[in-house]
Scaffold this motif. Structure first.
Motif: not given
Lengths: 220, 284
Positions: B151-154, B194, B216, B219-220, B224, B228, B232
């Motif tokens: 779950q980290s796009p990077d 991404i 993410q 969660k939001f 959102q 965000d 980025a």
């Protein structure tokens, strides 16, 4: 092992009846000052860690560390408006973690991102500060999406924390900076005018609509 | 994964637009000539950009007038090593894409692509083993990312980023600016992955497919996440711009096109992806 602390206010160097904010600030400053890392190869290291323990004890007594401690300060300083803030949200915020966060901050400050990342990985609890520091580390690595996600998480968990808010806002500045860069090369509309532009158009449209007896946006 | 890297037409000089067209049509013609007419359908903008980038750095392309059978009109075509190379890579990437489509949801498009272009892809992979291997590695990496539901796009972007880096290293082998161009392509690869994941986010949530932004968004909210992401994304573009500024180009006109892509084209795409469905004032 507990250290007997007679007057926690004295240890933290604050007046009785100080607010949670002040207590936290004083605590942070002291932790930085007496951090064992600072005295690693120093004859004073034992002294420093004893002092640090005293500080932690005093902080706990003043309810800085969670729900059940805060007898004196909450009654005298009226922290009601601060409900649920500070470190209480995540529950387990041990002293060891607190010390690690200070260590991570100093690692980031000297540019040792690998070490900071490693230390973050070893912490099990997930308070707002963990997300904030992970965000800072990710941004240094050029992992901006991850940084942004962590910044959003930290700022949501502790909305009143100015540091987290500032970190979140720094992304907006960078965005404007890039658009400004593009604008200087002759592209686009220039930094950050998008939102204003949109509002302006909406306002004009609403005014025009009202002239004809209608109403586009009832709130304007 | 395709169609994100292209210039902003409105910000391009007409002579540069014509040159870009000549490259687009040049890659198309090269595809038809080497892999048969049906391969022309695989043409995409991203590999056209690769041709522009390579020719801009190395130079060495020629323009010749010709007649396009699709548009039925006379126009210019770009010829050169960079264009042929881009066509080969185009076939390989497009073939991988149809394999992926087929694997994901057994779509007709995927099946047709898989069967129709298998031979072309085989020929291209024999010619450019390094590129074929880079794609294989990427597929393996993406499988792992999806399997572990990262779950980290990077982090999720790493396989795609490294594939583009490896490709750039291959096509720039022995050149002075090899490192710089590889870094440029790597950052671009991350950006592509991404933006693509954000483009697919709503769809993936509905179909319960893997997406690195799912957590993410839960969660939001999707809104959102998209808001965000805009910030980025522009930071990746700034990194890309910083590398772009260091690269020395032989061809000034092509360098202008690349500048347009870096400073305006990607931005335009970002806005279109992130603001879709909420406000259509940005689309042209």
């Amino acid at each position: 092992m507990t250290v007997a602390v007679s007057n926690p206010y004295e240890v933290l160097g604050i007046k009785p009846g100080a607010t949670q904010e002040e207590i936290k600030k004083a605590y942070r400053t002291l932790v930085k000052q007496y951090h064992p890392d600072k005295y690693r190869d120093n004859p004073l290291s034992d002294l420093a860690s004893a002092k640090l323990q005293e500080i932690n004890e005093a902080y706990d007594m003043l309810g800085g560390n969670g729900s059940n401690g805060g007898g004196r300060s909450s009654s005298s300083a009226g922290t009601a408006g601060y409900g649920g803030g500070a470190y209480s949200g995540s529950g387990s915020y041990s002293q060891a973690d607190q010390a690690s966060f200070a260590q991570i901050r100093s690692a980031i400050n000297v540019g040792n991102i690998n070490m900071a990342e490693d230390l973050l990985r070893r912490i099990n609890s997930r308070p707002a500060e963990w997300y904030f520091l992970s965000g800072v580390v990710a941004a240094r690595r050029g992992n901006y999406s991850e940084a942004m996600n962590n910044a959003r998480q930290a700022a949501t968990m502790e909305p009143s924390n100015a540091e987290y808010q500032q970190f979140l806002n720094s992304f907006q500045d960078q965005n404007s900076a890039f658009q400004g860069n593009a604008y200087n090369r002759g592209f686009g509309r220039g930094g950050g005018s998008d939102f204003c532009d949109c509002c302006c158009k909406l306002w004009c449209a609403d005014s025009l609509c009202e002239c004809c007896g209608g109403d586009l946006c009832s709130c304007m | 994964m395709f169609g994100y890297v292209m210039p902003s037409k409105g910000e391009l000089k007409i002579k540069n637009w014509n040159l870009y067209q000549a490259f687009y049509c040049g890659v198309c013609r090269s595809l038809g000539k080497k892999y048969g007419q049906e391969a022309r359908l695989l043409l995409n903008y991203d590999t056209t950009f690769l041709a522009v980038l390579l020719a801009g750095i190395k130079g060495g392309y020629t323009l010749k007038p010709g007649r396009c059978l699709v548009k039925m009109k006379k126009q210019m075509f770009a010829y050169g090593e960079a264009i042929d190379l881009a066509a080969d890579i185009n076939v390989l990437l497009a073939y991988y894409k149809s394999m992926d489509d087929w694997k994901d949801d057994h779509s007709v498009k995927g099946f047709v692509g898989k069967t129709l272009y298998g031979r072309a892809a085989h020929r291209a992979s024999e010619k450019h083993e390094v590129v074929a291997r880079a794609i294989d590695e990427m597929v393996k990496g993406v499988d792992l990312i999806e399997f572990t539901n990262n779950q980290s796009p990077d982090t999720a972007a790493i396989p795609f980023r490294e594939m583009l880096r490896a490709m750039a290293q291959y096509v720039m082998k022995g050149e002075v600016q090899s490192e710089l161009v590889s870094e440029f392509c790597a950052i671009l690869g991350k950006w592509i992955f991404i933006i693509d994941s954000l483009d697919d986010l709503e769809d993936d949530l509905k179909k319960k497919h893997y997406n690195p932004n799912t957590l993410q968004a839960q969660k939001f909210s999707v809104d959102q996440v998209l808001a965000d992401a805009e910030q980025a994304m522009s930071m990746y573009m700034q990194d890309l711009a910083n590398v772009f500024e260091k690269i020395v180009f032989k061809d000034e006109q092509l360098s202008d096109i690349i500048e347009n892509v870096v400073f305006a084209g990607l931005m335009e795409k970002t806005e279109r992806v992130l603001k879709k469905g909420r406000c259509d004032c940005g689309s042209k």
